[in-house]
Motif scaffolding. Sequence first.
Motif, PDB file in Angstrom:
ATOM      1  N   ASP A 169     -36.930  45.834  62.307  1.00 24.84           N
ATOM      2  CA  ASP A 169     -36.909  45.740  63.916  1.00 24.84           C
ATOM      3  C   ASP A 169     -36.137  46.588  64.334  1.00 24.84           C
ATOM      4  O   ASP A 169     -35.158  46.526  65.062  1.00 24.84           O
ATOM      5  CB  ASP A 169     -36.563  44.305  64.181  1.00 24.84           C
ATOM      6  CG  ASP A 169     -36.468  44.064  65.257  1.00 24.84           C
ATOM      7  OD1 ASP A 169     -37.294  44.368  66.033  1.00 24.84           O
ATOM      8  OD2 ASP A 169     -35.262  43.445  65.977  1.00 24.84           O
ATOM      9  N   HIS A 331     -28.854  49.456  60.156  1.00 22.63           N
ATOM     10  CA  HIS A 331     -28.912  49.192  58.694  1.00 22.63           C
ATOM     11  C   HIS A 331     -29.286  50.537  57.877  1.00 22.63           C
ATOM     12  O   HIS A 331     -30.129  50.561  57.212  1.00 22.63           O
ATOM     13  CB  HIS A 331     -30.693  48.417  58.827  1.00 22.63           C
ATOM     14  CG  HIS A 331     -30.259  47.020  59.383  1.00 22.63           C
ATOM     15  ND1 HIS A 331     -29.615  46.141  59.013  1.00 22.63           N
ATOM     16  CD2 HIS A 331     -31.008  46.564  60.467  1.00 22.63           C
ATOM     17  CE1 HIS A 331     -29.590  45.149  59.926  1.00 22.63           C
ATOM     18  NE2 HIS A 331     -30.789  45.420  60.879  1.00 22.63           N
ATOM     19  N   ASN A 396     -29.867  44.554  53.626  1.00 19.18           N
ATOM     20  CA  ASN A 396     -30.091  43.609  54.766  1.00 19.18           C
ATOM     21  C   ASN A 396     -31.233  42.688  54.265  1.00 19.18           C
ATOM     22  O   ASN A 396     -32.415  43.278  54.187  1.00 19.18           O
ATOM     23  CB  ASN A 396     -30.162  44.485  56.219  1.00 19.18           C
ATOM     24  CG  ASN A 396     -30.276  43.396  57.129  1.00 19.18           C
ATOM     25  OD1 ASN A 396     -29.244  42.423  57.476  1.00 19.18           O
ATOM     26  ND2 ASN A 396     -31.424  43.373  57.810  1.00 19.18           N
ATOM     27  N   GLU A 397     -31.040  41.559  54.542  1.00 26.45           N
ATOM     28  CA  GLU A 397     -31.955  40.483  54.519  1.00 26.45           C
ATOM     29  C   GLU A 397     -33.217  40.565  53.413  1.00 26.45           C
ATOM     30  O   GLU A 397     -34.301  40.760  53.743  1.00 26.45           O
ATOM     31  CB  GLU A 397     -32.571  40.521  55.904  1.00 26.45           C
ATOM     32  CG  GLU A 397     -31.598  39.720  56.829  1.00 26.45           C
ATOM     33  CD  GLU A 397     -32.143  39.700  58.308  1.00 26.45           C
ATOM     34  OE1 GLU A 397     -33.258  39.827  58.475  1.00 26.45           O
ATOM     35  OE2 GLU A 397     -31.450  38.430  58.958  1.00 26.45           O
ATOM     36  N   TYR A 458     -34.643  31.740  66.933  1.00 18.23           N
ATOM     37  CA  TYR A 458     -35.666  31.958  66.341  1.00 18.23           C
ATOM     38  C   TYR A 458     -36.226  30.413  65.700  1.00 18.23           C
ATOM     39  O   TYR A 458     -37.162  30.163  65.541  1.00 18.23           O
ATOM     40  CB  TYR A 458     -35.634  32.911  65.022  1.00 18.23           C
ATOM     41  CG  TYR A 458     -35.728  34.373  65.401  1.00 18.23           C
ATOM     42  CD1 TYR A 458     -36.742  34.796  66.373  1.00 18.23           C
ATOM     43  CD2 TYR A 458     -34.807  35.186  65.187  1.00 18.23           C
ATOM     44  CE1 TYR A 458     -36.708  36.031  66.532  1.00 18.23           C
ATOM     45  CE2 TYR A 458     -34.755  36.489  65.547  1.00 18.23           C
ATOM     46  CZ  TYR A 458     -35.725  37.092  66.122  1.00 18.23           C
ATOM     47  OH  TYR A 458     -35.828  38.290  66.691  1.00 18.23           O
ATOM     48  N   GLU A 489     -24.847  38.490  61.659  1.00 24.21           N
ATOM     49  CA  GLU A 489     -25.782  38.509  62.838  1.00 24.21           C
ATOM     50  C   GLU A 489     -26.170  37.276  63.637  1.00 24.21           C
ATOM     51  O   GLU A 489     -26.046  36.000  62.752  1.00 24.21           O
ATOM     52  CB  GLU A 489     -27.162  39.149  62.331  1.00 24.21           C
ATOM     53  CG  GLU A 489     -27.367  40.412  62.127  1.00 24.21           C
ATOM     54  CD  GLU A 489     -28.665  40.820  61.893  1.00 24.21           C
ATOM     55  OE1 GLU A 489     -29.553  40.208  62.240  1.00 24.21           O
ATOM     56  OE2 GLU A 489     -28.817  42.111  61.105  1.00 24.21           O
ATOM     57  N   TRP A 534     -25.282  39.878  67.314  1.00 22.29           N
ATOM     58  CA  TRP A 534     -26.336  40.867  67.091  1.00 22.29           C
ATOM     59  C   TRP A 534     -26.860  41.028  68.400  1.00 22.29           C
ATOM     60  O   TRP A 534     -27.321  40.239  69.161  1.00 22.29           O
ATOM     61  CB  TRP A 534     -27.545  40.432  66.361  1.00 22.29           C
ATOM     62  CG  TRP A 534     -28.404  41.356  66.012  1.00 22.29           C
ATOM     63  CD1 TRP A 534     -29.920  41.508  66.735  1.00 22.29           C
ATOM     64  CD2 TRP A 534     -28.368  42.689  65.137  1.00 22.29           C
ATOM     65  NE1 TRP A 534     -30.411  42.752  66.313  1.00 22.29           N
ATOM     66  CE2 TRP A 534     -29.656  42.964  65.312  1.00 22.29           C
ATOM     67  CE3 TRP A 534     -27.385  42.995  64.269  1.00 22.29           C
ATOM     68  CZ2 TRP A 534     -29.953  44.517  64.510  1.00 22.29           C
ATOM     69  CZ3 TRP A 534     -28.036  44.279  63.730  1.00 22.29           C
ATOM     70  CH2 TRP A 534     -29.114  44.869  63.707  1.00 22.29           C
ATOM     71  N   ARG A 547     -41.202  41.524  71.492  1.00 22.81           N
ATOM     72  CA  ARG A 547     -40.370  42.718  72.043  1.00 22.81           C
ATOM     73  C   ARG A 547     -40.643  43.421  73.278  1.00 22.81           C
ATOM     74  O   ARG A 547     -41.780  44.264  73.198  1.00 22.81           O
ATOM     75  CB  ARG A 547     -40.409  43.944  70.745  1.00 22.81           C
ATOM     76  CG  ARG A 547     -39.549  43.393  69.678  1.00 22.81           C
ATOM     77  CD  ARG A 547     -38.139  43.082  69.805  1.00 22.81           C
ATOM     78  NE  ARG A 547     -37.458  42.619  68.602  1.00 22.81           N
ATOM     79  CZ  ARG A 547     -37.079  41.254  68.449  1.00 22.81           C
ATOM     80  NH1 ARG A 547     -37.283  40.254  69.296  1.00 22.81           N
ATOM     81  NH2 ARG A 547     -36.554  40.928  67.465  1.00 22.81           N
ATOM     82  N   ASN A 551     -35.667  45.493  71.489  1.00 21.60           N
ATOM     83  CA  ASN A 551     -34.708  44.339  71.139  1.00 21.60           C
ATOM     84  C   ASN A 551     -33.765  44.315  72.212  1.00 21.60           C
ATOM     85  O   ASN A 551     -33.130  45.242  72.428  1.00 21.60           O
ATOM     86  CB  ASN A 551     -34.215  44.453  69.797  1.00 21.60           C
ATOM     87  CG  ASN A 551     -33.442  43.153  69.342  1.00 21.60           C
ATOM     88  OD1 ASN A 551     -32.707  42.596  69.952  1.00 21.60           O
ATOM     89  ND2 ASN A 551     -33.794  42.607  68.128  1.00 21.60           N
ATOM     90  N   LYS A 553     -31.244  41.806  72.517  1.00 24.13           N
ATOM     91  CA  LYS A 553     -30.092  40.994  72.161  1.00 24.13           C
ATOM     92  C   LYS A 553     -28.668  41.856  72.126  1.00 24.13           C
ATOM     93  O   LYS A 553     -27.621  41.241  71.869  1.00 24.13           O
ATOM     94  CB  LYS A 553     -30.055  40.510  70.621  1.00 24.13           C
ATOM     95  CG  LYS A 553     -31.462  39.819  70.240  1.00 24.13           C
ATOM     96  CD  LYS A 553     -31.458  38.973  69.043  1.00 24.13           C
ATOM     97  CE  LYS A 553     -32.627  38.391  68.587  1.00 24.13           C
ATOM     98  NZ  LYS A 553     -33.820  39.082  68.434  1.00 24.13           N
TER      99      LYS A 553
HETATM  100  C1  GCB Z   1     -32.583  40.160  61.916  1.00 25.70           C
HETATM  101  C2  GCB Z   1     -32.414  41.695  61.464  1.00 25.70           C
HETATM  102  C3  GCB Z   1     -32.452  42.830  62.574  1.00 25.70           C
HETATM  103  C4  GCB Z   1     -33.255  42.238  63.534  1.00 25.70           C
HETATM  104  C5  GCB Z   1     -32.784  40.939  64.204  1.00 25.70           C
HETATM  105  C6  GCB Z   1     -33.510  40.189  65.299  1.00 25.70           C
HETATM  106  O1  GCB Z   1     -32.228  39.335  61.181  1.00 25.70           O
HETATM  107  O2  GCB Z   1     -31.610  41.819  60.567  1.00 25.70           O
HETATM  108  O3  GCB Z   1     -32.763  43.941  62.171  1.00 25.70           O
HETATM  109  O4  GCB Z   1     -33.246  43.266  64.914  1.00 25.70           O
HETATM  110  O5  GCB Z   1     -32.811  39.865  63.179  1.00 25.70           O
HETATM  111  O6  GCB Z   1     -33.088  40.391  66.503  1.00 25.70           O
HETATM  112  O7  GCB Z   1     -34.425  39.689  65.173  1.00 25.70           O
END
Ligand code: GCB
Length: 581
Positions: A169, A331, A396-397, A458, A489, A534, A547, A551, A553
């Motif tokens: 992302d 990341h 990551n993840e 989410y 995050e 985050w 989006r 993003n 956030k």
């Molecule tokens: C996550 C990811 C990050 C995304 C974030 C999001 O879990 O690690 O890269 O940007 O969520 O905002 O969806």
Amino acid sequence: MLYPQNNGSRTLVDLSGIWEFRFQEDEAWQRIAVPASYNDQSPDPRFRAKAGTVVYRTRIAVPAAWRGMRWFLCFDGVAHNARVLLNGTEIGSHRGGFLPFEIELTGRLAPGETGVLEVEADNRINHSTLPIGVEGGNAFFGSDNPGIPSVEAGKRLQQERGINLPAFDFFNYTGIQRPVRLCAVPAEYIRDLTLTPRISGEVDWRVETEGTGDIRIEILDADGKPVAEGRGAQGSLRVPEPRLWEPWPGTPYLYTARVTFGEDCYELPFGIREVRIEGARFLINGKPFHFHGPCKHEDSAFHGRGLDPCLNMTDVNLYHWMHANCFRTSHYPYAEEMYQLCDREGIVIVDETPAVGMWAAEDYGWGLGDYHAQVLRDMIARDKNHPCVVAWSLGNEPGTDTFARKAYEYWHPLYELAHREDPQSRPVTLVGCQNDYTKDETIPTMDLVLINRYYGWYNLSGDLEAAKYAFRMELDWWEKLGKPVVLSEYGADTVAGLHGAVAEMFTEEYQVAFYEAMSECLDERAFVVGEMPWNFADFATCQGPMRAGGNRKGLFTRDRRPKMAAHYFRKRWEEMDRRAD
Ligand code: GCB
């Protein structure tokens, strides 16, 4: 590999400026700024959407004064894969966009000569790259609508057209994003220096050289006064009454190790500090450390992911303003200049490999392990001496619940490798995504547990009571593990300037309410040793139905204006620091 240095023994020629540029299949050259991502430098849609190779070209010259020395082309980061040519002949290549590489030019271009340097940069991402991409559409966001014949046909067309999307992302910014320099060193020179300081003042050193001869190491205090010295390629010396490197708001005291070898000299700033985990506590210099600071991206207008020292300075000062003391290099490894700044400013870093999008690796059948190990080795080799780096993140993840055993078999050797490679044996972590933690065999085996959670965003969207209830239930589970846990995050997309008397999703009020709710849960748990919202700032992503212009956030907008949540954390973290005093 040592960061390029200009001093009495070494000379640098910085190649930053305007280079020539073209798409590989296109004959016409145009102009481009280096270092910077190329993607936002033109309104031509290919700059943002094209998957393939671009060619950079510039003329270089080896100064006549370099006779008797050795010289190298030093690239700090070309994304993602690079091929380098001098006067039309390939002289080197490199896989991966976030770590440095060098190519020796001695013998290829003589002092006083000029040559044409070309760099081919390939931005394609797939199952053999880190980060991971997908050939075809709808990689990260958007519904696949499987089974609908017309949509499936559309997807096939995308594949034929070479559409290549990230499995992550953030926008796939690429090109020559970090400095390129010509670096001259004496004919016999210092190749590497490894320091292992202890809070007793003892410092182990190891110097690698090209050539043989006497090696001398001197330790200078912050005023430049010599306080200890040693001789030889390795050994141990003692700094009397050492002043420790402390994270902000403490004093990040730095010494300098000056190594001399024949005509060469290298000066490396370093800090004396100790990182240790004891039960569920994370200790720096024996004191419990609480991580608080948003995760970042290398991302800004115009430059994309390109190095911008002014932006880095501004960001670090905003961290101070917010009383934030850390970030994770989400990341991918950042430009080394940022670590140098954080060493000086006392900002703690969790250093992450570019292994992102790993959820798409499903059953780990892609044979990525050897390359991943190489990237991890290179990252540790570059960053091992930075006092600001207190932990390594393997990635990551990834998927860790569905193919739980396979996940463990993939990640555990990397965990062991990180410990073996790091002379300071810093704690190792892997950032877990929100999946079924009860089935996970990997994340709980890390030294420091980092989990990303989006309760209230989410899932359980907009319902903060349910979000708290669910998060508390999960925290009860992690508490039994007896390890330190960081919420690495959590966040809510927020449109700056969108307000509501009722705190609903996307408003600034909701972002604050979301963080208040999560803080309530975190503050009840001593084993939670950190919170990393985050994200620090809004950032660019690829297009998708979730989006709107990237993003959102960020605690700050992309141009670094604080949203209400930035003020919220400023107050919270100031109080936290005051209580810790
Ligand atoms: C996550 C990811 C990050 C995304 C974030 C999001 O879990 O690690 O890269 O940007 O969520 O905002 O969806």
